[in-house]
Design a protein around this motif. Structure first.
Motif, short mmCIF file in Angstrom:
data_model
loop_
_atom_site.label_atom_id
_atom_site.label_comp_id
_atom_site.label_asym_id
_atom_site.label_seq_id
_atom_site.Cartn_x
_atom_site.Cartn_y
_atom_site.Cartn_z
N VAL A 1 50.32 -8.58 95.02
CA VAL A 1 50.97 -7.59 93.85
C VAL A 1 49.79 -6.88 94.06
CG1 VAL A 1 51.56 -6.70 91.71
CG2 VAL A 1 52.74 -8.57 92.99
N VAL A 2 49.32 -5.16 94.33
CA VAL A 2 48.63 -4.74 94.38
C VAL A 2 49.02 -3.57 93.14
CG1 VAL A 2 47.03 -3.43 95.35
CG2 VAL A 2 47.82 -4.82 96.59
N GLY A 3 48.40 -3.29 91.68
CA GLY A 3 48.75 -1.87 91.02
C GLY A 3 47.80 -0.82 90.67
N PHE A 4 48.26 0.18 90.70
CA PHE A 4 47.93 1.75 90.50
C PHE A 4 47.65 2.09 89.11
CE2 PHE A 4 48.33 0.22 95.23
CZ PHE A 4 47.13 0.51 95.98
N THR A 5 46.67 2.38 88.47
CA THR A 5 47.06 2.93 87.15
C THR A 5 45.74 3.74 86.95
OG1 THR A 5 48.05 2.37 84.53
CG2 THR A 5 46.20 0.71 86.32
N ALA A 6 45.99 4.28 85.56
CA ALA A 6 44.73 5.55 85.32
C ALA A 6 44.11 4.56 83.70
CB ALA A 6 45.00 7.12 84.90
N THR A 7 45.34 3.70 83.81
CA THR A 7 44.80 3.12 82.42
C THR A 7 45.24 1.90 82.45
OG1 THR A 7 47.32 3.54 81.54
CG2 THR A 7 45.47 4.69 81.11
N PRO A 8 44.15 0.88 82.31
CA PRO A 8 44.33 -0.64 83.38
C PRO A 8 44.43 -1.23 81.56
CG PRO A 8 41.99 0.09 83.06
CD PRO A 8 42.87 1.11 83.02
N TYR A 9 45.18 -1.18 80.65
CA TYR A 9 45.37 -1.69 79.73
C TYR A 9 46.83 -1.77 78.94
CZ TYR A 9 42.92 2.49 78.72
OH TYR A 9 42.24 4.19 78.98
N GLN B 1 47.37 -5.80 74.32
CA GLN B 1 47.99 -6.61 75.12
C GLN B 1 46.23 -7.09 75.79
OE1 GLN B 1 50.47 -6.89 78.45
NE2 GLN B 1 48.78 -6.66 79.87
N GLY B 2 45.75 -6.04 75.51
CA GLY B 2 44.21 -5.78 76.22
C GLY B 2 43.57 -5.61 77.71
N MET B 3 43.29 -5.77 78.27
CA MET B 3 43.53 -5.37 80.01
C MET B 3 44.72 -6.08 80.59
SD MET B 3 40.59 -3.35 79.59
CE MET B 3 40.34 -3.24 81.97
N LEU B 4 44.82 -4.98 81.58
CA LEU B 4 45.70 -5.75 82.54
C LEU B 4 45.65 -7.16 83.40
CD1 LEU B 4 47.41 -2.85 84.39
CD2 LEU B 4 48.28 -3.99 82.02
N THR B 5 44.08 -7.20 83.10
CA THR B 5 43.19 -8.16 83.83
C THR B 5 43.05 -9.74 83.12
OG1 THR B 5 41.54 -7.56 83.93
CG2 THR B 5 42.66 -7.19 85.69
N GLU C 1 43.79 -12.76 81.07
CA GLU C 1 44.67 -14.24 81.62
C GLU C 1 46.17 -13.71 80.74
OE1 GLU C 1 44.61 -19.23 80.24
OE2 GLU C 1 43.22 -17.80 79.46
N GLY C 2 47.32 -14.18 82.03
CA GLY C 2 48.42 -14.15 81.42
C GLY C 2 49.40 -13.44 81.62
N GLY C 3 48.49 -12.55 82.57
CA GLY C 3 48.98 -11.01 83.32
C GLY C 3 49.32 -11.27 85.08
N ILE C 4 49.81 -10.62 85.64
CA ILE C 4 50.13 -10.45 87.52
C ILE C 4 48.68 -9.63 87.70
CG2 ILE C 4 51.13 -9.01 88.60
CD1 ILE C 4 53.45 -10.58 87.61
N PHE C 5 48.05 -9.46 87.18
CA PHE C 5 47.07 -9.03 87.69
C PHE C 5 45.61 -9.99 87.64
CE2 PHE C 5 49.49 -5.31 87.67
CZ PHE C 5 50.05 -4.87 88.68
N THR C 6 44.64 -9.98 88.38
CA THR C 6 43.59 -11.00 88.32
C THR C 6 42.40 -10.03 88.13
OG1 THR C 6 43.47 -11.03 90.71
CG2 THR C 6 44.84 -13.28 89.29
N ASP C 7 42.02 -8.98 89.12
CA ASP C 7 41.55 -8.13 89.37
C ASP C 7 40.75 -6.63 89.64
OD1 ASP C 7 38.85 -10.43 89.24
OD2 ASP C 7 40.93 -11.09 90.81
N ILE C 8 39.62 -6.06 89.06
CA ILE C 8 40.10 -4.77 89.07
C ILE C 8 39.32 -4.32 90.49
CG2 ILE C 8 38.96 -2.58 88.29
CD1 ILE C 8 39.64 -3.58 86.04
#
Length: 543
Positions: free
Chosen positions: A150-158, A162-166, A168-175
């Motif tokens: 899964v690859v995400g694209f966004t202007a706002t990674p939060y 919830q905090g950052m999309l990366t 713990e507990g989210g789909i995404f792991t790294d920027i």
């Protein structure tokens, strides 16, 4: 259509990530910088390199599906692609590439069982909660193909609460790529790829002190009741008309459906051609009004939670915000409607009646949301050394790692932040240097672990950077990412091991350096002897 340099870099960062990492990466790009072309270019390259790959691009609104599909067809007219979206009245399953609406795709996950890569535009809409449409759909695909990426694209990674999309507990792991930082954002403005935002402080600010909170933001019915008052709306509309006299196209954000309609009526009473769009309209009516606004039939468009994503109108040169919020994500998305550049457009004026700027900060340096339950004690008492990347306690006057002296802090004027929608930095002077030699040395820490000092000889000049492999947090992650870009071996965790394995590292042929600061900052590296892309344009080498 040739991708811009940063669009090519974004695409390449995804491939580099999957060579060395096994997670799900995010690509972070400000609104208006062309994520749709990056998505299209990545898809074309992926199928060129790996012809059997099956890719699904999903998002939440039909406008984005159309925009992204159009961009793919522009660069690849014969792409084996179809659209699967009830909103667009197309259900073209079975293609190697599918552009789909998440709500429609989620009803038939078995149709996409052989998907290898899922691309998500506006990835900030994926919450950490398991029982959501996105999470259920992705989990369903993983049952068919556990190795799906899964690859995400966004202007706002939060996300708010919830905090950052990366985290713990989210789909995404790294920027894997980020050009939404303050320096990168300002560089894009300087290069003409983004339009500046300018602010004039309105004569009034909406009063929301008695509005209660729910889920981290204002309770919507109470918010609308607090701000939807004729006297307040009249003052705001009069000021918008006055300040926008020499502006071409105005976009207004309201606090509710009724509020939006009342604002529109105020414009009508003053003979300003104005339309309103909101969630209670039928799709056809809303789409026609948006189309008419883009074509110039209306000077003003008032909306409530409709035009924050998937809306592309580069000629917007005035944004009026009558929608107070505590959501950094929503605030940045609203401001992003004005950052798209257009020939003849010098900037976009923002009238922040809501007071969001002082609560949430400027678009390129916003207040990042915290995970719900993590406390509300304000920003952590730390400061980052810009010289070596080490965190220090805010009371320190010098970096404990490299000895760099911190600038003295001064108190800000009371209303300074409400006028600053793009935080200013010194306009960067970026130059490319050819690397002729690299020296790696242990750098003793002062009351901190040792670091690796890397010195690049470029003709008569030497540029240095410090990699803190034995540190925690940002500095340690920065060092590990630096290593991954140069070696297929896992990153070491001690400087001794680093030095013993230096011979395994790839060496950059060129570096990009910001030179107009006390300590020149290395911004980027090229391991290609041709320089930085595009390769058909000769790289200008500084001396």
């Amino acid at each position: 259509m040739t991708p811009r340099y940063y669009q090519s870099d974004a695409k390449k960062s995804i491939f580099r990530y999957f060579v060395k990492d096994k997670g799900n990466p995010l690509v972070v790009m400000p609104t208006g910088t062309g994520k749709s072309l990056v998505i299209a270019d990545f898809i074309k390259s992926a199928l060129t390199y790996y012809p059997t790959t099956r890719i699904l691009m999903v998002t939440h609104v039909k406008e984005l599906i159309e925009q992204n599909m159009d961009k793919l067809v522009t660069i690849w007219p014969n792409a084996p692609a179809g659209i699967y979206s009830a909103g667009l009245k197309k259900k073209q399953a079975g293609y190697q590439i599918t552009y789909g609406g998440i709500q429609t795709c989620a009803k038939k996950p078995e149709l996409f069982a052989s998907t290898n890569i899922i691309l998500v535009d506006e990835a900030h809409l994926i919450p950490h909660k398991q029982n959501t449409v996105y999470r259920r759909f992705i989990d369903a695909i993983k049952k068919f193909n556990p190795k799906v990426k899964v690859v995400g694209f966004t202007a706002t990674p939060y996300r708010l609460g919830q905090g950052m999309l990366t985290d713990e507990g989210g789909i995404f792991t790294d920027i894997c790529y980020d050009i939404a930082s303050m320096d990168a954002f300002n560089k894009l403005i300087a290069e003409g790829y983004l339009s500046p935002l300018v602010a004039k402080r309105p004569s009034m600010e909406l009063d929301v002190k008695d509005v209660k909170l729910s889920g981290g933001d204002y309770v919507l019915n109470q918010l609308q009741a607090a701000v939807d008052q004729d006297e307040i709306t009249e003052r705001a509309v009069n000021e918008i008309i006055e300040q926008g006299a020499d502006r071409k196209k105005w976009l207004v954000f309201a606090a509710g459906v009724t509020h939006a309609c009342n604002v529109k009526d105020m414009f009508d009473m003053r003979n300003i051609p104005c339309a309103v769009v909101h969630s209670k309209m039928k799709d056809g009516e809303r789409d026609q009004l948006i189309s008419d606004f883009k074509e110039g039939k209306f000077r003003a468009m008032v909306n409530n939670n409709i035009l924050t994503t998937g809306f592309d109108a580069p000629d917007i040169d005035l944004i009026a915000v009558l929608r107070p919020t505590l959501s950094t994500n929503l605030w940045v998305q609203m401001l992003g409607r004005g950052t798209r550049p257009l020939e003849g457009k010098q900037n976009c004026l923002v009238l922040d009646f809501a007071g969001n700027t002082k609560r949430l900060g400027p678009i390129n340096d916003p207040v990042l949301p915290r995970r719900r339950g993590s406390g509300g004690k304000g920003a952590p008492p730390i400061r980052l050394c810009e010289h070596c990347g080490t965190y220090n306690h805010i009371s320190k006057t010098h970096c404990e790692e490299c000895g760099e002296e911190f600038p003295k802090q001064t108190k800000l004027k009371e209303h300074a932040s409400s006028e600053e929608l793009i935080r200013k930095t010194k306009e960067p002077e970026i130059h490319v240097f050819e690397v002729t030699n690299i020296v790696y040395n242990r750098h003793p820490g002062r009351n901190a672990p040792d670091s690796l000092k890397v010195s690049y000889t470029c003709g008569m000049r030497i540029f240095s950077e410090w990699m803190c492999f034995e540190h925690e947090g940002f500095a340690g992650k920065k060092a590990r990412d630096w290593w991954k870009a140069r070696s297929e071996q896992p990153p070491p965790d001690t400087i001794t091991t680093v030095l013993n394995r230096i011979s395994t590292l790839d060496a950059p042929a060129f570096i990009r350096v910001q030179t107009n600061q006390k300590y020149p900052k290395i911004m980027d590296y090229s391991f290609d002897v041709r320089g930085f892309p595009p390769y058909d344009v000769p790289t200008v080498i500084a001396k």
